[in-house]
Structures are given as structure tokens and as C-alpha cells.
Design an enzyme around this catalytic site. Structure first.
Site, PDB file in Angstrom:
ATOM      1  N   TYR A 113      46.307  29.447  38.658  1.00  0.00           N
ATOM      2  CA  TYR A 113      45.196  28.462  38.890  1.00  0.00           C
ATOM      3  C   TYR A 113      45.343  27.008  38.406  1.00  0.00           C
ATOM      4  O   TYR A 113      46.033  26.902  37.385  1.00  0.00           O
ATOM      5  CB  TYR A 113      43.861  29.036  38.030  1.00  0.00           C
ATOM      6  CG  TYR A 113      42.420  28.299  38.228  1.00  0.00           C
ATOM      7  CD1 TYR A 113      41.765  28.245  39.293  1.00  0.00           C
ATOM      8  CD2 TYR A 113      41.861  27.576  36.924  1.00  0.00           C
ATOM      9  CE1 TYR A 113      40.630  28.156  39.288  1.00  0.00           C
ATOM     10  CE2 TYR A 113      41.038  27.064  37.004  1.00  0.00           C
ATOM     11  CZ  TYR A 113      39.959  27.206  37.938  1.00  0.00           C
ATOM     12  OH  TYR A 113      38.661  26.746  38.404  1.00  0.00           O
ATOM     13  N   LYS A 210      33.057  35.213  38.165  1.00  0.00           N
ATOM     14  CA  LYS A 210      33.369  35.326  39.613  1.00  0.00           C
ATOM     15  C   LYS A 210      32.879  36.532  39.799  1.00  0.00           C
ATOM     16  O   LYS A 210      31.599  37.118  39.641  1.00  0.00           O
ATOM     17  CB  LYS A 210      35.008  35.172  40.003  1.00  0.00           C
ATOM     18  CG  LYS A 210      35.476  33.998  39.477  1.00  0.00           C
ATOM     19  CD  LYS A 210      35.280  32.589  40.106  1.00  0.00           C
ATOM     20  CE  LYS A 210      35.607  31.544  39.464  1.00  0.00           C
ATOM     21  NZ  LYS A 210      37.054  31.239  39.054  1.00  0.00           N
TER      22      LYS A 210
HETATM   23  C1  LIG Z   1      37.876  30.190  38.255  1.00  0.00           C
HETATM   24  C2  LIG Z   1      39.228  30.805  37.825  1.00  0.00           C
HETATM   25  C3  LIG Z   1      39.356  30.497  36.534  1.00  0.00           C
HETATM   26  C4  LIG Z   1      38.661  29.465  35.602  1.00  0.00           C
HETATM   27  O1  LIG Z   1      37.377  30.187  35.248  1.00  0.00           O
HETATM   28  P1  LIG Z   1      36.275  29.331  34.733  1.00  0.00           P
HETATM   29  O2  LIG Z   1      35.233  30.485  34.522  1.00  0.00           O
HETATM   30  O3  LIG Z   1      35.733  28.422  36.048  1.00  0.00           O
HETATM   31  O4  LIG Z   1      36.515  28.710  33.593  1.00  0.00           O
HETATM   32  C5  LIG Z   1      40.847  30.929  36.017  1.00  0.00           C
HETATM   33  N1  LIG Z   1      41.603  31.568  36.645  1.00  0.00           N
HETATM   34  C6  LIG Z   1      41.258  31.780  38.028  1.00  0.00           C
HETATM   35  C7  LIG Z   1      42.004  32.663  38.789  1.00  0.00           C
HETATM   36  C8  LIG Z   1      39.903  31.642  38.608  1.00  0.00           C
HETATM   37  O5  LIG Z   1      39.706  32.000  40.109  1.00  0.00           O
END
Ligand SMILES: *Cc1c(COP(=O)(O)O)cnc(C)c1O
Length: 392
Positions: A113, A210
Site C-alpha cells: 500500500y 474495507k
Molecule cells: C486501505 C488500505 C490501508 C489503509 O487503511 P485505512 O483504513 O485507509 O487507513 C492499508 N493497507 C491496505 C492494503 C489497504 O487497502
């Protein structure tokens, strides 16, 4: 309900972490919307100091709604302990701050990320912590990068946007014997599709924003693993302060109750849409681990139960063509993020990476025709219908 391996994922996600008969007899866990907790007398101060369960002090140090959500997540991942954060990034940065010291070195894969990469290669350097970036799935390079002071290997699987799959057995074999802690960001896999702890990974991190919360309505992050590693991270959180709030904790609990149902639908939708796009004459290439054409399909089949709902594909390398397609979509919304019930589509070249020059983007594999679709839980035939009319 206590963690019980014999119980199915849905039973755990519905009942784990809940106090069956709480003070109010409410079937749902109350949202304890408070910043502080009061003591009925000095005997309760004694209880706090003795570490009595269910005794709280101040919001940043923990809250009953948060504790319920953490227990639910630990049950789903079969982890000894879990600690929640305000965001996935807060979970990642606090974990690395807690586990690394000045003079240490870590290794990370190149398609992690973007913000995680930024943190490891720039912020940690300020504290004299070295970071080597290795090519994802280059197991020789992963081994060669090890130094005497290497303390952590950090990777993701599947990755964004190409859905590369790290072979968990190979990864663990390289680092475990050397005592290097392995941290896996398992956001794209979820505990439904992949179980990194069972392979010997030390800590699993999810952006709970997510699939776990699943409704595009909160931000949250979680760190899971053995108590002895999670506990120092929890202590660090009390200093860095990226705690989750009670209301988000509740929304996470609510979202998790349908976790298995959602994942079944999302996995099925992901596969269906990937197969549809792969046959479409206007699509040049589709990246989805559930397709035989994916370079890591065999590894994915070996270690995953399903392949998630992110489908990446390549259209003509022409921003105008891609933007025309995006603007014709009827209910698939244009936006970043993934894992929610609503389908979301994004064009990395003009959204997440728009600040980079074209050369810099191409170096990262972000070509102009690249599109990432986070398939939602709508009916697959309707998603296909929307894509078909916009492509036509
Ligand atoms: C979205 C995401 C993050 C960051 O998470 P947030 O909740 O937006 O801070 C980290 N790693 C992956 C793989 C992501 O998809």
C-alpha cells in the site's frame, strides 16, 4: 461467547465478543459513548490497578464497545489477541513504531500500500530505521535483503492493484528461522479467504475500513496475533493515540455480523465479473487471482478459500477512453476504496497516482489504461449490465 474453533464463521461473527446478558438486557452491544469512566469509590480504583476485567479508565486506553469488537475480530482470525485503531494506517504505523528501534532494519515488498511504503521509506528513516524495498514474490531478493539488524518483514497479499499473491510457506521459511518478525497486511484477503497466522506469520493487519466493516461507512484498523506481540502494540497505541471511537466500534460490530454472507457473495461476484471482463473484446487484460491467466493463480488456489472482489483490468492506454467509460456508468460509483457492499471503480493513473509524472507511474506499473473495480454485493447480472452498457 468464548472463541470456539468448532463454531462456524458466521456464528462467531454474530456471537463472539458479545456479553450475552448485559446490564440492560439489550441483545446488541451498547455504544458506550464516553471519553471517561468514573469510580464509585476508592475500591474501584483498586480494581483498576489490579487490572480487573471490565474496568475502564479513559477513552484512549479502551472502551467496552471497542473490547467487544476486538474479541469478535480475534475470534474470526483465530488470534489470541486483537487491538483496534482509528484507521488501517494508524494500525500499521503504531505497530512499526512499537516493534522497531533506532538502528534496526526492515524489509517491505514493492507493491505494498502506497502510504505504508511512504511511512517505511521516509518517516522511519528519521529515526534511523533502515528499510529495503524488495520486488514482490522475488523470494531470492527477499532472502538477500536480510541484514544482521533486520527485525521485520512486511508484506501484503493479495496486493493492489495487480493482486499479486505471496506464497505464505516460502515467505515464512525465509524469515522464521532467523527470528525476523513477519507482518502481513491481509486487507485484500480477509480472514474468510486467507489465514496467515496458521502459516506462522506473527502479526496480521487489516484495514477494517474495507471488507471487515464492509459498508463504506467507517475507517478502522486492526492488529492480530499472539498476546505477547499484540500487547506492546496496544501499550504504544495508548501513547500515539490512534484509538477507534465507540460509535465506529459499534458499526464495525454490526458490519461483522454479516461478514461470511458478504464474503460469499463478494467472492462469487468477483469471479463472475473477472470472467466476464476477460471475454470482453474491449478489455486487453484482466488481473484476478481466481483466473487461470493470473501469474499467481496456483499459489492462490493452494492457500486461499476465495479470491475477493477486486478485479483489475486494462483498457486502451488512453485517458479519454477510460474517462468516457467511467462517466457512462449508471450505478457503479467512481471512487477509491474497496470491500463495501457498493461497487466502486477507480482509475489509478488519474486518482491515486495523479501527482506523479507519467514516467514515475509507468515505473510503478500504473499505465493509463489500468482500471480497478472493487465489485460490490449487488446482483452480478446488474453489475455486468452496467459495465456492458458503459463499454458499449
Ligand atoms: C486501505 C488500505 C490501508 C489503509 O487503511 P485505512 O483504513 O485507509 O487507513 C492499508 N493497507 C491496505 C492494503 C489497504 O487497502
Amino acid at each position: 461467547m468464548k472463541k470456539d474453533k468448532k463454531m462456524g464463521l458466521s456464528t462467531r461473527s454474530i456471537h463472539s465478543g458479545e456479553i450475552r446478558y448485559n446490564e440492560y438486557g439489550s441483545i446488541t452491544t451498547p455504544v458506550v459513548q464516553t471519553s471517561t469512566f468514573i469510580f464509585r469509590g476508592t475500591h474501584e480504583i483498586d480494581q483498576l490497578q489490579k487490572g480487573a476485567k471490565g474496568r475502564f479508565e479513559y477513552g484512549r486506553y479502551g472502551n467496552p464497545t471497542q473490547v467487544a469488537a476486538e474479541a469478535k475480530l480475534a475470534a474470526l482470525e483465530d488470534a489470541e489477541d486483537a487491538v483496534l485503531f482509528s484507521t488501517g494506517m494508524s494500525a500499521i504505523t503504531t505497530t512499526l513504531f512499537a516493534l522497531l528501534n533506532s538502528g534496526d532494519h526492515m524489509i517491505i515488498t514493492d507493491d505494498a500500500y502506497k502510504r505504508t511504503l511512504d511511512f517505511c521509506t521516509t518517516c522511519l528513516q528519521k529515526f534511523n530505521i533502515g528499510c529495503t524495498v524488495v520486488k514482490m514474490c522475488d523470494y531470492k531478493a527477499m532472502e538477500k535483503a536480510i541484514r544482521k539488524n533486520t527485525k521485520i518483514f512486511f508484506s501484503e497479499s493479495p496486493t493492489n492493484p495487480y493482486l499479486n499473491i505471496m506464497d505464505q510457506e516460502k515467505m515464512v521459511a525465509i524469515y522464521k528461522k532467523r527470528g525476523i518478525k513477519i507482518i502481513s497486511d491481509s486487507t485484500f484477503a480477509t480472514p474468510y479467504n486467507q489465514r496467515p497466522l496458521e502459516y506462522g506469520v506473527d502479526l496480521v493487519i487489516h484495514s477494517a475500513t474495507k471488507y471487515l466493516a464492509g459498508h463504506n461507512d467507517i475507517l478502522a484498523g486492526v492488529v492480530l496475533g499472539k498476546k505477547e506481540i499484540v500487547q506492546p502494540v496496544r501499550e504504544y497505541l495508548k501513547i500515539t493515540g490512534g484509538c477507534i471511537d465507540p460509535h465506529s466500534s459499534y458499526l464495525l460490530i454490526r458490519g461483522l455480523k454479516t461478514f461470511e454472507l458478504r464474503m460469499e457473495r463478494l467472492n462469487a461476484n468477483g469471479q463472475t465479473i473477472a470472467e466476464y471482463l476477460e471475454k470482453h473484446p474491449k478489455i486487453k487484460r484482466v488481473y484476478y487471482p481466481g483466473l487461470k491467466s493470473h501469474p499467481h493463480h496456483d499459489v492462490a488456489v493452494k492457500q486461499m478459500k476465495g479470491f475477493g472482489a477486486v478485479v483489475t483490468f486494462v483498457m486502451d492506454d488512453n485517458v479519454k477512453t477510460v474517462h468516457k467509460f467511467l462517466s457512462k456508468l449508471k450505478f457503479i460509483n467512481i471512487g477509491p476504496s474497496l470491500g463495501g457492499v457498493e461497487s466502486l471503480i477507480t482509475h489509478p493513473a488519474t486518482v491515486s497516482y495523479y501527482k506523479l509524472t507519467k514516467e514515475q507511474r509507468l515505473k510503478l506499473g500504473i499505465r493509463d489504461g489500468l482500471v480497478r473495480l472493487a465489485v460490490g454485493a449487488e446482483n452480478a447480472e446488474d453489475i455486468i449490465g452496467d459495465l456492458a452498457q458503459a463499454l458499449g
